[in-house]
Scaffold this motif. Structure first.
Motif, PDB file in Angstrom:
ATOM      1  N   LYS A  51       0.844  -1.195   0.000  1.00  0.00           N
ATOM      2  CA  LYS A  51       0.000   0.000   0.000  1.00  0.00           C
ATOM      3  C   LYS A  51       0.877   1.241   0.000  1.00  0.00           C
ATOM      4  CE  LYS A  51      -4.243  -1.647   2.262  1.00  0.00           C
ATOM      5  NZ  LYS A  51      -5.186  -1.421   3.395  1.00  0.00           N
ATOM      6  N   LEU A  52       0.313   2.318  -0.531  1.00  0.00           N
ATOM      7  CA  LEU A  52       0.996   3.603  -0.598  1.00  0.00           C
ATOM      8  C   LEU A  52       0.119   4.658   0.070  1.00  0.00           C
ATOM      9  CD1 LEU A  52       3.565   4.909  -1.937  1.00  0.00           C
ATOM     10  CD2 LEU A  52       2.048   5.593  -3.804  1.00  0.00           C
ATOM     11  N   PHE A  53       0.733   5.462   0.945  1.00  0.00           N
ATOM     12  CA  PHE A  53       0.011   6.528   1.626  1.00  0.00           C
ATOM     13  C   PHE A  53       0.579   7.878   1.192  1.00  0.00           C
ATOM     14  CE2 PHE A  53      -0.784   2.746   4.051  1.00  0.00           C
ATOM     15  CZ  PHE A  53      -2.128   2.867   4.400  1.00  0.00           C
ATOM     16  N   PRO A  54      -0.210   8.943   1.317  1.00  0.00           N
ATOM     17  CA  PRO A  54       0.208  10.221   0.728  1.00  0.00           C
ATOM     18  C   PRO A  54       1.379  10.915   1.403  1.00  0.00           C
ATOM     19  CG  PRO A  54      -1.906  10.431   1.872  1.00  0.00           C
ATOM     20  CD  PRO A  54      -1.601   8.973   1.805  1.00  0.00           C
ATOM     21  N   SER A  55       1.712  10.560   2.640  1.00  0.00           N
ATOM     22  CA  SER A  55       2.784  11.253   3.345  1.00  0.00           C
ATOM     23  C   SER A  55       3.346  10.355   4.435  1.00  0.00           C
ATOM     24  CB  SER A  55       2.261  12.547   3.974  1.00  0.00           C
ATOM     25  OG  SER A  55       1.364  12.243   5.046  1.00  0.00           O
ATOM     26  N   PRO A  56       4.538  10.671   4.975  1.00  0.00           N
ATOM     27  CA  PRO A  56       5.059   9.910   6.104  1.00  0.00           C
ATOM     28  C   PRO A  56       4.123   9.902   7.303  1.00  0.00           C
ATOM     29  CG  PRO A  56       6.815  11.208   5.112  1.00  0.00           C
ATOM     30  CD  PRO A  56       5.531  11.646   4.462  1.00  0.00           C
ATOM     31  N   THR A  57       3.480  11.035   7.573  1.00  0.00           N
ATOM     32  CA  THR A  57       2.554  11.107   8.695  1.00  0.00           C
ATOM     33  C   THR A  57       1.341  10.213   8.468  1.00  0.00           C
ATOM     34  OG1 THR A  57       3.252  13.339   9.312  1.00  0.00           O
ATOM     35  CG2 THR A  57       1.048  12.655  10.003  1.00  0.00           C
ATOM     36  N   ALA A  58       0.811  10.201   7.241  1.00  0.00           N
ATOM     37  CA  ALA A  58      -0.328   9.332   6.932  1.00  0.00           C
ATOM     38  C   ALA A  58       0.064   7.859   7.051  1.00  0.00           C
ATOM     39  CB  ALA A  58      -0.841   9.629   5.523  1.00  0.00           C
ATOM     40  N   LEU A  59       1.293   7.539   6.680  1.00  0.00           N
ATOM     41  CA  LEU A  59       1.784   6.165   6.821  1.00  0.00           C
ATOM     42  C   LEU A  59       1.816   5.751   8.285  1.00  0.00           C
ATOM     43  CD1 LEU A  59       3.276   3.604   5.722  1.00  0.00           C
ATOM     44  CD2 LEU A  59       5.407   4.916   5.975  1.00  0.00           C
ATOM     45  N   VAL A  60       2.328   6.615   9.144  1.00  0.00           N
ATOM     46  CA  VAL A  60       2.407   6.299  10.579  1.00  0.00           C
ATOM     47  C   VAL A  60       1.015   6.189  11.182  1.00  0.00           C
ATOM     48  CG1 VAL A  60       3.179   7.166  12.830  1.00  0.00           C
ATOM     49  CG2 VAL A  60       4.691   7.293  10.847  1.00  0.00           C
ATOM     50  N   GLN A  61       0.100   7.058  10.769  1.00  0.00           N
ATOM     51  CA  GLN A  61      -1.265   6.984  11.286  1.00  0.00           C
ATOM     52  C   GLN A  61      -1.915   5.670  10.894  1.00  0.00           C
ATOM     53  OE1 GLN A  61      -2.851   9.279  13.366  1.00  0.00           O
ATOM     54  NE2 GLN A  61      -4.278   7.559  13.540  1.00  0.00           N
ATOM     55  N   ALA A  62      -1.674   5.226   9.658  1.00  0.00           N
ATOM     56  CA  ALA A  62      -2.236   3.947   9.211  1.00  0.00           C
ATOM     57  C   ALA A  62      -1.653   2.788  10.012  1.00  0.00           C
ATOM     58  CB  ALA A  62      -1.967   3.756   7.721  1.00  0.00           C
ATOM     59  N   MET A  63      -0.380   2.853  10.323  1.00  0.00           N
ATOM     60  CA  MET A  63       0.231   1.815  11.156  1.00  0.00           C
ATOM     61  C   MET A  63      -0.366   1.855  12.561  1.00  0.00           C
ATOM     62  SD  MET A  63       4.281   1.043  11.871  1.00  0.00           S
ATOM     63  CE  MET A  63       4.514  -0.403  10.824  1.00  0.00           C
ATOM     64  N   HIS A  64      -0.560   3.045  13.089  1.00  0.00           N
ATOM     65  CA  HIS A  64      -1.189   3.205  14.411  1.00  0.00           C
ATOM     66  C   HIS A  64      -2.578   2.590  14.430  1.00  0.00           C
ATOM     67  CE1 HIS A  64      -3.534   5.383  17.497  1.00  0.00           C
ATOM     68  NE2 HIS A  64      -2.405   5.429  18.169  1.00  0.00           N
ATOM     69  N   ASP A  65      -3.306   2.735  13.313  1.00  0.00           N
ATOM     70  CA  ASP A  65      -4.676   2.238  13.228  1.00  0.00           C
ATOM     71  C   ASP A  65      -4.762   0.758  12.860  1.00  0.00           C
ATOM     72  OD1 ASP A  65      -5.465   4.810  13.819  1.00  0.00           O
ATOM     73  OD2 ASP A  65      -5.918   5.349  11.739  1.00  0.00           O
ATOM     74  N   GLY A  66      -3.627   0.098  12.728  1.00  0.00           N
ATOM     75  CA  GLY A  66      -3.624  -1.324  12.425  1.00  0.00           C
ATOM     76  C   GLY A  66      -3.748  -1.665  10.955  1.00  0.00           C
ATOM     77  N   GLN A  67      -3.583  -0.667  10.074  1.00  0.00           N
ATOM     78  CA  GLN A  67      -3.710  -0.913   8.637  1.00  0.00           C
ATOM     79  C   GLN A  67      -2.395  -1.323   7.981  1.00  0.00           C
ATOM     80  OE1 GLN A  67      -5.824   2.276   6.489  1.00  0.00           O
ATOM     81  NE2 GLN A  67      -6.356   3.132   8.470  1.00  0.00           N
ATOM     82  N   VAL A  68      -1.281  -1.153   8.696  1.00  0.00           N
ATOM     83  CA  VAL A  68       0.049  -1.428   8.136  1.00  0.00           C
ATOM     84  C   VAL A  68       0.823  -2.298   9.110  1.00  0.00           C
ATOM     85  CG1 VAL A  68       2.261  -0.386   7.473  1.00  0.00           C
ATOM     86  CG2 VAL A  68       0.102   0.718   6.811  1.00  0.00           C
ATOM     87  N   ASP A  69       1.477  -3.322   8.581  1.00  0.00           N
ATOM     88  CA  ASP A  69       2.286  -4.213   9.416  1.00  0.00           C
ATOM     89  C   ASP A  69       3.774  -3.921   9.314  1.00  0.00           C
ATOM     90  OD1 ASP A  69       0.063  -5.897  10.351  1.00  0.00           O
ATOM     91  OD2 ASP A  69      -0.096  -6.453   8.244  1.00  0.00           O
ATOM     92  N   VAL A  70       4.253  -3.630   8.107  1.00  0.00           N
ATOM     93  CA  VAL A  70       5.663  -3.295   7.890  1.00  0.00           C
ATOM     94  C   VAL A  70       5.698  -1.991   7.106  1.00  0.00           C
ATOM     95  CG1 VAL A  70       7.838  -3.978   6.798  1.00  0.00           C
ATOM     96  CG2 VAL A  70       6.402  -5.700   7.914  1.00  0.00           C
ATOM     97  N   ALA A  71       6.492  -1.029   7.595  1.00  0.00           N
ATOM     98  CA  ALA A  71       6.541   0.281   6.947  1.00  0.00           C
ATOM     99  C   ALA A  71       7.965   0.635   6.561  1.00  0.00           C
ATOM    100  CB  ALA A  71       5.984   1.357   7.891  1.00  0.00           C
ATOM    101  N   VAL A  72       8.078   1.336   5.433  1.00  0.00           N
ATOM    102  CA  VAL A  72       9.347   1.943   5.028  1.00  0.00           C
ATOM    103  C   VAL A  72       9.149   3.452   5.173  1.00  0.00           C
ATOM    104  CG1 VAL A  72      11.093   2.163   3.225  1.00  0.00           C
ATOM    105  CG2 VAL A  72       9.745   0.057   3.403  1.00  0.00           C
ATOM    106  N   PRO A  73       9.566   4.033   6.298  1.00  0.00           N
ATOM    107  CA  PRO A  73       9.327   5.447   6.560  1.00  0.00           C
ATOM    108  C   PRO A  73      10.555   6.293   6.236  1.00  0.00           C
ATOM    109  CG  PRO A  73      10.063   4.414   8.566  1.00  0.00           C
ATOM    110  CD  PRO A  73      10.165   3.357   7.461  1.00  0.00           C
TER     111      PRO A  73
END
Length: 287
Positions: free
Chosen positions: A68-90
């Motif tokens: 998945k692709l999110f619009p910004s680093p902050t949106a990526l972290v929020q998605a991980m916080h919400d349980g939508q992301v398991d592994v992130a490249v920030p």
């Protein structure tokens, strides 16, 4: 009639027998995929950059994955916080955000940037029509500042924190603050006279050094953000860390694709354990 009823299987038992009979690949398809995600950046195909990583984790874990692709680093972290992301490249900003805001997050290894290239990943402040930072201080109230983004490292919170240390809070000291969206765009804003001062990655400035633009400040080297894993019973973060340390032998395409997506990884060929102590010294962004 009674024997017919005895021969009929209870629906739950029938389902269990079916699952046992399924081949391994079909069973994987019934499990919730691990989501491997990152954030978008202009002119970089970040989904392509993380697909080999996702494929590698899927192969090593024998588990389905999804990118998945999110619009910004902050949106990526929020998605991980919400349980939508398991592994992130920030980026570094996203890494610091996640370590601060997510209770159960594991720091994974990071590409090992060759020392010479790591030394070049810095933030710079550049300007037109001024000769020094002292002159910026004197004229800031009438000057326009361009940053890359609120959650950029070299084009955002690192130079912003330096400016604050010089009593030049971006939100208060300058006539205006704009977010250009990329390092090249921030530099171009100064070149074209749409901004008076800009913050961006030093290597982007060094690649062109346009006439009439003066460098006012350069940061210490900025470390890249390590990969992150959301620690749950369904996601084997420690095993993933070990798999990444093996990736240069098992699947060199993993880090090769990340290099294309993130120039700050330079010519990295291996993952190494993150220097968490050094990273923890980085000040958290306040914007």
């Amino acid at each position: 009639m009674a024997s017919d009823r005895r021969m009929r299987l209870h629906p739950v038992l029938a389902l269990l027998l079916l699952l046992v009979a399924l081949p391994a690949c079909a069973k994987e398809g019934l499990r919730k995929p691990w989501v491997v995600a990152t954030y978008a950046y202009p002119e970089r195909d970040r989904l392509a950059a993380i697909q080999p990583l996702a494929d590698y984790l899927a192969k090593r874990g024998r588990h389905p994955v999804q990118v998945k692709l999110f619009p910004s680093p902050t949106a990526l972290v929020q998605a991980m916080h919400d349980g939508q992301v398991d592994v992130a490249v920030p980026n570094l900003h996203g890494y610091l955000q996640a370590r601060r805001d997510i209770a159960r997050v594991t720091t994974l290894p990071v590409p090992q940037v060759p020392s010479l290239q790591a030394d070049r990943y810095r933030a710079v402040l550049v300007a037109r029509d001024v000769a020094s930072l002292a002159e910026v201080k004197a004229k800031a109230g009438s000057m326009r500042l361009a940053l890359v983004g609120r959650d950029s490292a070299s084009g955002g919170f690192v130079p912003a924190q330096y400016l604050r240390s010089q009593a030049l809070d971006p939100a208060e000291a300058f006539a205006s603050v704009t977010y250009a969206g990329s390092h090249a765009a921030a530099l171009q804003a100064v070149v074209e006279g749409r901004a008076d001062v800009a913050a961006l990655a030093g290597d982007v400035y060094d690649a062109s050094r346009p006439d009439g633009i003066r460098e006012l400040w350069r940061s210490d080297p900025i470390p890249p953000g390590p990969l992150l894993c959301r620690a749950t019973t369904d996601v084997p973060c420690q095993a993933m860390a070990a798999w990444l340390l093996d990736a240069h032998r098992e699947d060199p395409a993993v880090i090769a694709a990340l290099r294309v997506g993130w120039p700050e990884f330079g010519d990295a060929t291996v993952f190494v354990p993150a220097d968490v102590a050094r990273l923890s010294e980085a000040a958290l962004p306040t914007d």
